[in-house]
Design a protein around this motif. Structure first.
Motif, short mmCIF file in Angstrom:
data_model
loop_
_atom_site.label_atom_id
_atom_site.label_comp_id
_atom_site.label_asym_id
_atom_site.label_seq_id
_atom_site.Cartn_x
_atom_site.Cartn_y
_atom_site.Cartn_z
N SER A 24 0.81 -1.22 0.00
CA SER A 24 0.00 0.00 0.00
C SER A 24 0.84 1.27 0.00
CB SER A 24 -0.95 0.01 1.20
OG SER A 24 -0.21 -0.09 2.42
N GLY A 25 2.18 1.14 0.06
CA GLY A 25 3.04 2.32 -0.02
C GLY A 25 3.39 2.93 1.32
N LYS A 26 3.55 2.10 2.34
CA LYS A 26 3.90 2.63 3.67
C LYS A 26 5.29 3.26 3.67
CE LYS A 26 3.00 -1.30 5.83
NZ LYS A 26 2.29 -2.04 4.77
N THR A 27 6.24 2.67 2.91
CA THR A 27 7.60 3.22 2.91
C THR A 27 7.62 4.64 2.36
OG1 THR A 27 8.53 1.00 2.63
CG2 THR A 27 9.97 2.85 2.13
N GLU A 28 6.84 4.92 1.33
CA GLU A 28 6.77 6.29 0.81
C GLU A 28 6.20 7.25 1.86
OE1 GLU A 28 7.29 9.54 -1.32
OE2 GLU A 28 8.02 7.55 -1.94
N VAL A 29 5.23 6.78 2.62
CA VAL A 29 4.70 7.60 3.72
C VAL A 29 5.79 7.91 4.73
CG1 VAL A 29 3.13 7.58 5.70
CG2 VAL A 29 2.32 6.81 3.46
N TYR A 30 6.60 6.89 5.05
CA TYR A 30 7.69 7.11 6.00
C TYR A 30 8.65 8.19 5.49
CZ TYR A 30 6.23 2.47 7.75
OH TYR A 30 5.52 1.40 8.24
N MET A 31 8.99 8.14 4.20
CA MET A 31 9.93 9.12 3.64
C MET A 31 9.32 10.52 3.66
SD MET A 31 12.06 7.19 0.62
CE MET A 31 10.69 6.58 -0.35
N GLN A 32 8.04 10.62 3.38
CA GLN A 32 7.37 11.92 3.41
C GLN A 32 7.38 12.49 4.83
OE1 GLN A 32 5.82 13.67 0.89
NE2 GLN A 32 6.05 12.22 -0.80
N LEU A 33 7.17 11.65 5.82
CA LEU A 33 7.16 12.12 7.22
C LEU A 33 8.56 12.51 7.66
CD1 LEU A 33 4.66 9.58 8.84
CD2 LEU A 33 4.24 11.96 8.19
N ALA A 34 9.57 11.78 7.21
CA ALA A 34 10.95 12.15 7.52
C ALA A 34 11.27 13.53 6.94
CB ALA A 34 11.92 11.10 6.99
N ALA A 35 10.79 13.78 5.72
CA ALA A 35 11.02 15.08 5.09
C ALA A 35 10.33 16.19 5.89
CB ALA A 35 10.49 15.06 3.65
N ARG A 36 9.13 15.92 6.41
CA ARG A 36 8.43 16.91 7.24
C ARG A 36 9.24 17.22 8.49
NH1 ARG A 36 2.78 17.54 6.35
NH2 ARG A 36 2.42 17.17 4.10
N ALA A 37 9.84 16.19 9.08
CA ALA A 37 10.66 16.42 10.28
C ALA A 37 11.87 17.29 9.96
CB ALA A 37 11.12 15.08 10.86
N LEU A 38 12.54 17.02 8.84
CA LEU A 38 13.70 17.83 8.46
C LEU A 38 13.30 19.28 8.19
CD1 LEU A 38 15.69 15.41 6.08
CD2 LEU A 38 15.99 15.79 8.53
N GLU A 39 12.11 19.49 7.63
CA GLU A 39 11.64 20.86 7.38
C GLU A 39 11.49 21.64 8.69
OE1 GLU A 39 7.98 20.35 5.32
OE2 GLU A 39 8.91 19.62 3.47
N GLN A 40 11.24 20.91 9.78
CA GLN A 40 11.09 21.55 11.09
C GLN A 40 12.41 21.60 11.85
OE1 GLN A 40 8.08 22.86 12.14
NE2 GLN A 40 7.45 22.36 10.04
N LEU A 68 -4.50 5.13 11.65
CA LEU A 68 -4.45 5.58 10.26
C LEU A 68 -4.51 4.33 9.38
CD1 LEU A 68 -1.55 8.18 10.54
CD2 LEU A 68 -3.99 8.71 10.35
N ASN A 69 -5.14 4.43 8.21
CA ASN A 69 -5.33 3.24 7.38
C ASN A 69 -4.92 3.47 5.93
OD1 ASN A 69 -6.85 1.13 9.13
ND2 ASN A 69 -7.95 3.06 9.53
N LEU A 70 -4.31 2.44 5.36
CA LEU A 70 -4.08 2.34 3.93
C LEU A 70 -4.71 1.02 3.50
CD1 LEU A 70 -0.31 3.43 3.72
CD2 LEU A 70 -2.30 4.80 3.07
N THR A 71 -5.89 1.09 2.93
CA THR A 71 -6.67 -0.12 2.68
C THR A 71 -6.46 -0.69 1.28
OG1 THR A 71 -8.56 1.20 1.92
CG2 THR A 71 -8.47 0.65 4.27
N ARG A 72 -5.77 0.07 0.40
CA ARG A 72 -5.60 -0.38 -0.97
C ARG A 72 -4.13 -0.36 -1.36
NH1 ARG A 72 -10.32 2.89 -4.34
NH2 ARG A 72 -12.12 1.95 -3.29
N ARG A 73 -3.76 -1.29 -2.21
CA ARG A 73 -2.42 -1.26 -2.79
C ARG A 73 -2.30 -0.09 -3.75
NH1 ARG A 73 -0.37 -7.44 -4.17
NH2 ARG A 73 0.34 -7.90 -2.05
N ILE A 74 -1.06 0.38 -3.94
CA ILE A 74 -0.85 1.47 -4.88
C ILE A 74 -1.19 0.99 -6.29
CG2 ILE A 74 0.84 2.69 -3.49
CD1 ILE A 74 3.02 1.38 -5.12
N HIS A 75 -1.59 1.93 -7.14
CA HIS A 75 -2.04 1.65 -8.52
C HIS A 75 -3.25 0.71 -8.53
CE1 HIS A 75 1.61 3.63 -9.62
NE2 HIS A 75 2.39 2.65 -9.17
#
Length: 814
Positions: A301-317, A448-455
């Motif tokens: 479902s793309g959890k790793t991409e979510v992790y990278m986006q959250l890491a980027a948010r942390a660096l922005e702060q 939080l939920n990701l119920t579908r696979r990407i694409h």
């Protein structure tokens, strides 16, 4: 000690509870900071201590002074981690100095040792016929060469009591010198050359020297090794230039590189609607303070991409990010993805690094050069300042539980560290733990939920094969039934890849004598050995003991051994028999123990140089290979029979995870699940990929029997080499606990005491094992009861012959 001396609180790296106060001599006061190591006197020894800060506690006279500051510049951990270390010491009932020592890279603490040598009086007494035999032996050995106690025992071929050496020292026959063994792991340096005078005349130089001078003028300070690539004899020329005052030579610190091949930068993909919602909510929390999220996302479902986006948010702060993964096998893949996004800002921490690599990564993180850290469970101790997000991938995985001197759960500690740092914790999984889902229902976590696979890729179709209908089959057919064989043939014909899962390594897990029926057992553990055919040995999976595959029965001496049971090695052989044209590989602890072996398997799989991969549970965790379209689960029942109340949960999780490896690309996936228990609710839930169906059944069972999460447990593990002494110690601790319950405080009556009883595996590595289980609704009641027990019987927890370990929130009950 002068009254104006600064006083500091120090935790010593010793098995002692509490902290100690030391004075700081004026010459060291400017260097003293929280998070640095100091050398302090402790009893008759000098030991490593960790500065926790100024100490305002009232002290008696005779305060000892710190002797040296070991860390010159950067503290080994930030001051904000000290409350975290204090929490760990309190919750897991472990000395805080040992907690910090466990957190730091190994091989960096200096240690004091004693060297014994013979005096002139001792050498003269060798002629004394009345001298005891053992003393004469000691004097002769030490006359040849002064040495440490451990080496002396090896030379003598027997144990020499320290008390004997001390008696001989007091009589003037020996002398003892205390020495400091400096750290074995140090920073790596390389020699660099730098031009002192850029305007020097070039006419006096040879062509080779001129080449070096011009390079230094254009590029500045340059490593000598790089200059050798330009001028092979550069080292000699540089020494001559240094003597003439043209060049300065210095040592430059360099980091050892733990990463593999370089990666190309990536571009963040467009997020799905579900991913955007998750990143928005959790990303906003990164700005606002502590909150814990359970991210339940189906496989793919793309959890790793979510992790990278959250890491980027942390660096922005201007904050940092910590990402924990359960297995080293996963780190290489997730680390590559993070490096493609964050380049040189990524650091890694795990046991697969060399001691030098781990030390260098630790320094990079402590210096703020790697604000994004990826690692296995020990990375929870990463010296990150101001973490903004702490992510635990596959949060359900039991690999986060550390078994050793300090028993801890990195997943639970991640939530605590996030709370103390005012940051966001994200626990992600396709098959969340029962504990975490319960915490959502109790309002402690937010879901939080990701119920579908990407694409919008479909989940794999799962087909159940009832092994009870395939009894009596021999050879390869015992592992690969006809339905699974047909699916493998079809998959290979389409040019796609197959994953076969069996959660047991080796060739035969139950070798038994064909004559008398006796199983081949480990010499040091009460379990059977496993045949590893390729290595040609029988091996114990508990202690590592091994013996030749040609071994005979210990009971009757027969050489006829039946190789019963199965493992990945036998499955691999069966696959090669049925599919000789397929390129088959195996991925388990036996095949990845060589450095680089794991990366090669993953690379070959990615480049489709492997058709069929056979593996244990490490293949089920986090890997993403789009061309794997068929997963065959050879026997789904192996963990269902464990004597553990979590057996159903572990079975469901591993089956659902390995099934999720299928169909992650364009082609749809299929799973063939072979089982003897098709009607078990864990199997049914895994087939339907329905965690909540499993949870709703499981939570009722836990509540009826008052198992976690409705109660908390702590296990006392009593081990010793003497069977009788171990049993007596366990019985004595059990007696004292029952006395505390009877005569102690009212809250102790709410603690249920189970045992003492022998552990299911009664002996491991030559140590007999007993256990006591304490169960209560309040963990504080258990802790207070155990603190009282330790005060009444301290020798029961620090004895040399019998050791008692405290395991809070135990996972492994064997």
């Amino acid at each position: 000690m002068p009254q104006d001396y600064q006083k500091i609180e120090v935790a010593v790296a010793m098995p002692v509870f509490g902290t100690y106060t030391y004075a700081v001599p004026p010459g060291l006061s400017d260097m003293m900071e929280p998070g640095k190591r100091v050398l302090v006197p402790f009893g008759s020894r000098r030991v490593t201590g960790y500065v926790l800060g100024p100490d305002a506690r009232e002290q008696k006279e005779g305060l000892k002074a710190a002797e040296d500051v070991i860390d010159d510049d950067t503290p080994l951990f930030p001051e904000e981690m000290i409350p975290f270390f204090r929490w760990i010491a309190d919750y897991y009932m472990h000395p805080i100095g040992e907690v910090i020592s466990e957190a730091l890279p190994g091989g960096i603490n200096p240690a004091e040792y004693s060297v014994y040598r013979t005096t002139d009086k001792g050498a003269a007494s060798l002629d004394n016929e009345k001298l005891p035999v053992q003393e004469k032996k000691v004097l002769k050995l030490l006359c040849e060469n002064p040495c440490r106690h451990s080496l002396l025992c090896r030379k003598a071929g027997e144990n020499i009591p320290r008390s004997l050496l001390e008696k001989m020292r007091r009589r003037g026959l020996l002398e003892k010198e205390n020495k400091i063994h400096r750290q074995t792991v140090r920073t790596k340096t390389r020699r660099c050359a730098e031009l002192i005078d850029a305007g020097i005349a070039e006419k006096d130089f040879s062509e080779q020297k001129l080449t070096i001078v011009r390079h230094l003028r254009e590029n500045g300070k340059t490593p000598v090794d790089e200059l050798k690539k330009i001028v092979p004899t550069a080292a000699n020329h540089i020494r001559e230039l240094e003597k003439k005052g043209y060049v300065k030579i210095s040592e430059q610190e360099v980091y050892r590189d733990p990463f593999g091949d370089p990666v190309d930068p990536d571009t963040p993909p467009r997020l799905t609607a579900e991913q955007q919602k998750v990143v928005r909510e959790a990303g906003d929390a990164v700005k606002s303070g502590f909150r814990t999220y359970l991210l339940a996302g189906v496989t793919g479902s793309g959890k790793t991409e979510v992790y990278m986006q959250l890491a980027a948010r942390a660096l922005e702060q201007n904050r940092t990010a910590l990402i924990l993964v359960p297995e080293i096998a996963i780190i290489s893949e997730i680390e590559r993805r993070f490096r493609a996004r964050f380049a040189g800002l990524v650091g890694v921490l795990h046991s697969g690094l060399s001691a030098g690599e781990r030390f260098d990564q630790w320094l990079r993180i402590a210096r703020g050069e790697a604000p994004v850290v990826i690692g296995a469970r020990s990375a929870i101790f990463a010296p990150l300042a101001k973490p903004g997000v702490i992510i635990v991938d596959e949060e359900h995985d039991t690999s986060y539980k550390q078994e050793g001197r300090l028993h801890y759960n990195a997943r639970d500690m991640a939530v605590v560290r996030a709370k103390l740092a005012g940051s966001t914790a994200v626990l992600g999984s396709a098959t969340p733990s029962v504990q975490s889902v319960y915490n959502v229902s109790a309002g402690k976590f937010h879901e939080l939920n990701l119920t579908r696979r990407i694409h919008r890729r479909a989940m794999p179709e799962v087909k159940i094969v009832d092994l009870r209908k395939h009894k009596g089959l021999k050879g390869a057919r015992r592992f690969i039934t006809r339905p699974l064989e047909e699916e493998i043939k079809s998959t290979l014909a389409r040019g796609e890849q197959v994953l076969l899962f069996l959660n047991r390594r080796g060739f035969a897990s139950y070798p038994v004598c064909a004559q008398c029926g006796e199983a081949l057992k480990c010499r040091h553990c009460d379990i059977t050995l496993t045949l590893h055919k390729k290595a040609n040995i029988y091996k114990c999976h508990m202690c590592g003991y091994f013996r030749a595959a040609a071994s005979k029965c210990d009971k009757c001496g027969s050489a006829s051994i039946k190789q019963l049971g199965m493992g990945t090695e036998k499955l691999e052989e069966a696959v090669r028999t049925l599919f000789p044209e397929a390129r088959t590989a195996r991925m388990d602890r036996d095949t990845i123990n060589r450095r680089g072996a794991l990366l090669k398997i993953l690379k070959d799989l990615r480049e489709q140089k492997i058709d069929i991969l056979v593996g244990t549970q490490m293949v089920a965790k986090g890997h993403d290979f789009p061309n794997i379209t068929l997963v065959g689960i050879v026997c789904a029942d192996l963990s269902l029979s464990f004597p553990d109340f979590r057996a159903g949960e572990m079975t469901f999780q591993v089956l659902a995870q390995v099934a999720g490896r299928a169909g992650r690309g364009e082609a749809p996936g299929k799973v063939v699940l072979q089982t003897y228990s098709p009607d078990h609710f864990a199997i049914e839930a895994a087939r339907a990929q329905d965690f909540m169906a499993f949870y709703n059944r499981e939570i009722k069972f836990r509540k009826s029997l008052q198992y976690p999460p409705f109660t908390r447990m702590t296990q006392l593990k009593i081990t010793g080499r003497d069977k009788s002494k171990t049993r007596k110690q366990a019985e004595e601790l059990g007696r004292l606990l029952h006395m505390l319950q009877k005569n102690g405080e009212e809250k102790f009556k709410h603690v249920q005491i189970l045992g003492p009883i022998e552990a299911p595996v009664t002996r491991i590595a030559g140590r007999y094992r007993w256990q006591i289980l304490l169960k209560a609704r309040s963990p504080e009641n258990i802790r207070q009861m155990l603190r009282r027990l330790i005060l009444q019987n301290p020798s029961g927890f620090s004895g040399r012959e019998v050791h008692t370990a405290i395991d809070v929130d135990p996972f492994f009950m064997m």
